[in-house]
Design an enzyme around this catalytic site. Structure first.
Site, short mmCIF file in Angstrom:
data_model
loop_
_atom_site.label_atom_id
_atom_site.label_comp_id
_atom_site.label_asym_id
_atom_site.label_seq_id
_atom_site.Cartn_x
_atom_site.Cartn_y
_atom_site.Cartn_z
N GLU A 39 39.67 54.35 44.73
CA GLU A 39 40.61 53.41 45.37
C GLU A 39 41.39 54.12 46.48
O GLU A 39 41.74 53.51 47.49
CB GLU A 39 41.58 52.80 44.34
CG GLU A 39 40.91 52.01 43.21
CD GLU A 39 40.32 50.66 43.63
OE1 GLU A 39 40.47 50.25 44.80
OE2 GLU A 39 39.68 50.02 42.77
N LYS B 62 49.30 49.90 50.25
CA LYS B 62 49.17 48.67 49.44
C LYS B 62 50.41 47.79 49.65
O LYS B 62 50.30 46.56 49.81
CB LYS B 62 48.98 49.00 47.96
CG LYS B 62 48.93 47.73 47.11
CD LYS B 62 47.77 47.61 46.19
CE LYS B 62 47.71 46.20 45.61
NZ LYS B 62 46.91 46.09 44.42
N ARG C 274 45.04 40.25 52.72
CA ARG C 274 44.99 41.09 51.50
C ARG C 274 43.55 41.36 51.06
O ARG C 274 43.29 42.32 50.34
CB ARG C 274 45.80 40.42 50.38
CG ARG C 274 45.91 41.27 49.13
CD ARG C 274 46.96 40.78 48.14
NE ARG C 274 46.93 41.54 46.91
CZ ARG C 274 47.87 41.53 45.99
NH1 ARG C 274 48.95 40.77 46.16
NH2 ARG C 274 47.77 42.24 44.89
N HIS D 21 35.34 50.81 36.85
CA HIS D 21 35.58 49.99 38.04
C HIS D 21 35.50 50.85 39.31
O HIS D 21 34.78 50.54 40.25
CB HIS D 21 36.94 49.30 37.90
CG HIS D 21 37.35 48.51 39.09
ND1 HIS D 21 36.73 47.33 39.46
CD2 HIS D 21 38.33 48.72 40.02
CE1 HIS D 21 37.30 46.85 40.54
NE2 HIS D 21 38.28 47.68 40.91
N HIS E 158 31.60 44.59 42.40
CA HIS E 158 31.72 43.60 41.32
C HIS E 158 30.36 43.20 40.78
O HIS E 158 30.20 42.99 39.57
CB HIS E 158 32.45 42.35 41.83
CG HIS E 158 33.93 42.49 41.84
ND1 HIS E 158 34.77 41.61 42.50
CD2 HIS E 158 34.75 43.42 41.28
CE1 HIS E 158 36.02 42.00 42.35
NE2 HIS E 158 36.04 43.09 41.62
N HIS F 201 34.16 45.90 47.11
CA HIS F 201 34.17 45.12 45.88
C HIS F 201 33.04 44.09 45.80
O HIS F 201 32.71 43.64 44.71
CB HIS F 201 35.53 44.42 45.70
CG HIS F 201 36.62 45.37 45.27
ND1 HIS F 201 36.93 46.52 45.97
CD2 HIS F 201 37.47 45.35 44.20
CE1 HIS F 201 37.93 47.15 45.36
NE2 HIS F 201 38.27 46.47 44.28
N LYS G 233 49.38 41.20 41.07
CA LYS G 233 48.24 40.44 40.53
C LYS G 233 48.20 40.70 39.03
O LYS G 233 48.10 41.85 38.60
CB LYS G 233 46.93 40.93 41.14
CG LYS G 233 46.59 40.29 42.46
CD LYS G 233 45.16 40.65 42.83
CE LYS G 233 44.77 40.04 44.16
NZ LYS G 233 43.41 40.46 44.57
N ASN H 211 39.71 44.48 49.13
CA ASN H 211 38.45 44.29 48.40
C ASN H 211 37.28 45.02 49.06
O ASN H 211 36.12 44.75 48.73
CB ASN H 211 38.13 42.80 48.26
CG ASN H 211 39.18 42.09 47.44
OD1 ASN H 211 39.74 42.68 46.52
ND2 ASN H 211 39.48 40.85 47.78
N ARG I 30 58.35 30.73 30.65
CA ARG I 30 58.15 30.44 32.09
C ARG I 30 58.52 31.62 32.99
O ARG I 30 58.83 31.45 34.16
CB ARG I 30 58.92 29.20 32.52
CG ARG I 30 58.52 27.95 31.78
CD ARG I 30 58.96 26.71 32.52
NE ARG I 30 58.51 25.53 31.83
CZ ARG I 30 59.25 24.84 30.97
NH1 ARG I 30 60.50 25.23 30.72
NH2 ARG I 30 58.77 23.78 30.38
N GLU J 190 47.08 36.66 48.92
CA GLU J 190 45.68 36.82 49.35
C GLU J 190 45.11 35.58 50.03
O GLU J 190 44.04 35.09 49.68
CB GLU J 190 44.80 37.21 48.15
CG GLU J 190 43.49 37.85 48.56
CD GLU J 190 42.67 38.40 47.39
OE1 GLU J 190 42.83 39.58 47.08
OE2 GLU J 190 41.89 37.63 46.81
#
Ligand code: NAD
Ligand code: GLY
Length: 358
Positions: free
Chosen positions: A185, A227, A241, A265, A252, A248, A143, A245, A121, A237
């Site tokens: 980025e 960031k 946040r 990426h 994506h 993206h 993330k 993206n 956990r 997010e």
């Protein structure tokens, strides 16, 4: 060495940026007395390059250290790979006084963070990112995820590390295309938040591509600070946040349409940023000059700027399938100016079609 702090109440942590940090990592651990064992998760390439010096650093904090290697590549960010690490942890009776250490790029960082979030956990972990992309993006902000056969990062958790250690020396061994992918980025941070960073990138591309240490330290610190600021404001997010993206939505779609194999990426995001800027201009949100500056900067860093050839329908359908699509609306981060963006939840399909065909 530079130290940044990301302020998230009891989940706050330091980001250390400097040279030759791996052999000294033991000096910076949080709660070293409570931690008895550390398990380093890495891949064979990074292990060969940096495993020894990191182990030396951890041993100086009197930790018992073991290492698990996961094969290299995005195809090894899965529940099966997490299982390999869980098996090791359980077989060797690791308990909650364990520190997981992610040594590698974003694949290892996301996977290790996910294991740390779920084993018993939740156990503490630190990020030791070794690619430019992971140093400026994936290692900061908590993330964590593994991929599912139906899509990337579909299984994951927000789970912050205890420490991020960015050793600039680890970039020397990075293949040039990986370095350029990380630059995408950094360009993104300039567009969303920081016109000065953007101008610095425009002015210093030769030095940066030659990995001048001072320039690198500056752009990595600036990126991590941006960031950190974004994550402090909206850790999970819920809204703000999403500015991270930028590029993206189309990026994506490009990755998905090319089976995550033709573009890195960062390369897909570079194309996505150029088209998001073109769309912004078409919608009257930013000037043509801003679009030109973004496109030129992407090219200056050897990144692609042209859409791969798929039909407009394929692009649109792929965008609707993205996990970030919202109530059957395609969301874009639009440029207002260099350093200023806006999250727009509903961009009309006709406008997207127009920019894809332009
Ligand atoms: P990666 O982890 O696959 O690393 C790229 C390649 O570089 C790999 O082959 C790796 O073995 C090699 N490598 C790593 N460090 C090296 C070094 N110092 N010298 C030589 N080779 C080295 O790719 P990446 O670009 O670092 O990360 C991509 C991943 O990050 C994706 O899975 C993406 O989903 C994830 N990501 C996560 C976040 C987040 O917020 N968590 C953000 C962006 C991207
Ligand atoms: N890479 C996007 C984020 O961390 O939110």
């Amino acid at each position: 060495m530079k130290k940044l702090r990301i302020d998230l109440a009891d989940r706050s942590y330091d980001i250390l940026i400097g040279r030759n940090l791996l052999p000294r990592v033991g000096d910076h651990l949080v709660n070293p007395k409570r931690t008895r064992r550390a398990l380093v998760v890495t891949n064979p390439v990074v292990s060969q390059l940096y495993g020894k010096s990191l182990s030396k650093g951890l041993e100086s904090a009197e930790l018992a250290i073991e290492c698990v290697e996961i094969p290299e590549g995005e195809t090894h960010k899965t529940l099966q790979d997490a299982q390999t690490v869980y098996d090791h942890l359980i077989e060797k009776q690791y308990d909650r006084n364990t520190l997981l250490v992610a040594l590698g790029g974003g694949v290892i960082g996301d996977l290790t963070g996910f294991i740390a979030a779920t084993f018993l956990r939740g156990v503490p972990y630190i990020q030791v990112p070794t690619t430019l992309l992971s140093q400026v993006d994936s290692s900061v902000g908590g993330k964590t995820a593994v991929n599912h056969p139906k899509g990337k990062n579909l299984i994951g958790a927000f789970y912050q590390p205890q420490l991020v250690v960015i050793d600039l020396d680890s970039l020397h061994s990075l293949p040039p295309d990986e370095f350029r992918a990380g630059m995408a980025e950094i360009i993104k941070y300039g567009v969303i938040e920081d016109p000065k960073l953007f101008a610095f990138l425009e002015k210093n591309s030769e030095k940066i591509l030659a990995q001048d240490t001072e320039c690198l330290a500056h752009i990595i610190e600036t990126s991590c600070a941006i960031k950190a600021k974004v994550v402090e404001r909206d850790e999970r997010e819920s809204n703000y946040r999403m500015v991270l993206n930028f590029g993206h939505t189309i990026g994506h779609a490009i990755e998905a349409l090319t089976d995550y194999s033709r573009f890195k990426h960062g390369e897909a995001i570079a194309i996505g940023m150029v088209y998001a800027a073109k769309l912004s201009c078409q919608l009257g949100q930013c000037s043509q000059e801003a679009v030109q500056r973004i496109e030129s900067l992407v090219k200056q860093y050897g990144l692609p700027s042209q859409l791969p050839e798929f039909s407009v329908e394929e692009y649109i359908q792929t965008m609707y399938r993205d996990k970030k699509a919202h109530d059957k609306n395609i969301r874009f981060i639009l440029v207002k100016d260099i350093g200023r963006v806006e999250i727009v939840d509903r961009v009309a399909e006709a406008d997207i079609q127009k920019v894809l065909l332009a």
